[in-house]
Design an enzyme around this catalytic site. Structure first.
Site, PDB file in Angstrom:
ATOM      1  N   LYS A  50      76.647   3.281 -20.840  1.00  0.00           N
ATOM      2  CA  LYS A  50      77.741   3.009 -19.927  1.00  0.00           C
ATOM      3  C   LYS A  50      77.450   2.225 -18.963  1.00  0.00           C
ATOM      4  O   LYS A  50      76.606   2.349 -18.021  1.00  0.00           O
ATOM      5  CB  LYS A  50      78.084   4.490 -19.525  1.00  0.00           C
TER       6      LYS A  50
ATOM      7  N   GLU B 126      87.065   9.919 -15.970  1.00  0.00           N
ATOM      8  CA  GLU B 126      86.440   8.890 -16.570  1.00  0.00           C
ATOM      9  C   GLU B 126      87.316   8.745 -17.979  1.00  0.00           C
ATOM     10  O   GLU B 126      87.474   7.567 -18.582  1.00  0.00           O
ATOM     11  CB  GLU B 126      85.090   9.300 -17.177  1.00  0.00           C
TER      12      GLU B 126
END
Length: 119
Positions: free
Chosen positions: A98, A21
């Site tokens: 997110k 990520e």
């Protein structure tokens, strides 16, 4: 006391618990609510007597650009910077989202909201 909201601030940044990520990055949304006494700005129509939205945005931008593992940490850093830089702010609420978090299923956004009042 007034509430000032900057809503839907979008950034591309490199956060996440997993190494992948932090390498690929993702889109993030930030909403900020600050509470402050702005009666003098309301009466006198002077920017110096309220919260400058551009400065507030820049503060959020600088913090979201610093990599972190957790949304909670990002929100906490943003709150601390706002309380440090804007002495007239009495309380801050920050929501960090997110987009499309890697959960193994469909999830549009994962969000964390933190709030802190000046001590």
């Amino acid at each position: 006391m007034a509430k000032i909201l900057l809503e839907g601030l979008e950034f591309f940044a490199y956060h996440g618990y997993h190494k992948e990520e932090r390498k690929t990055g993702n889109r993030y949304n930030v909403d900020v609510i600050v509470e402050a006494n702005v009666i003098n700005a309301a009466i006198h129509d002077k920017l110096k007597e309220t919260i400058d939205y551009a400065r507030l945005y820049q503060t959020v931008k600088e913090e979201i650009e610093q990599p972190a593992k957790l949304l909670e940490h990002i929100a906490h850093r943003i709150i601390q910077r706002i309380l440090q830089q804007f002495l007239q702010v009495e309380a801050v609420e920050v929501q960090v989202s997110k987009f499309n978090p890697p959960l193994g299923g469909v999830c549009r956004r994962a969000c964390v909201t933190l709030r802190e009042e000046r001590k």
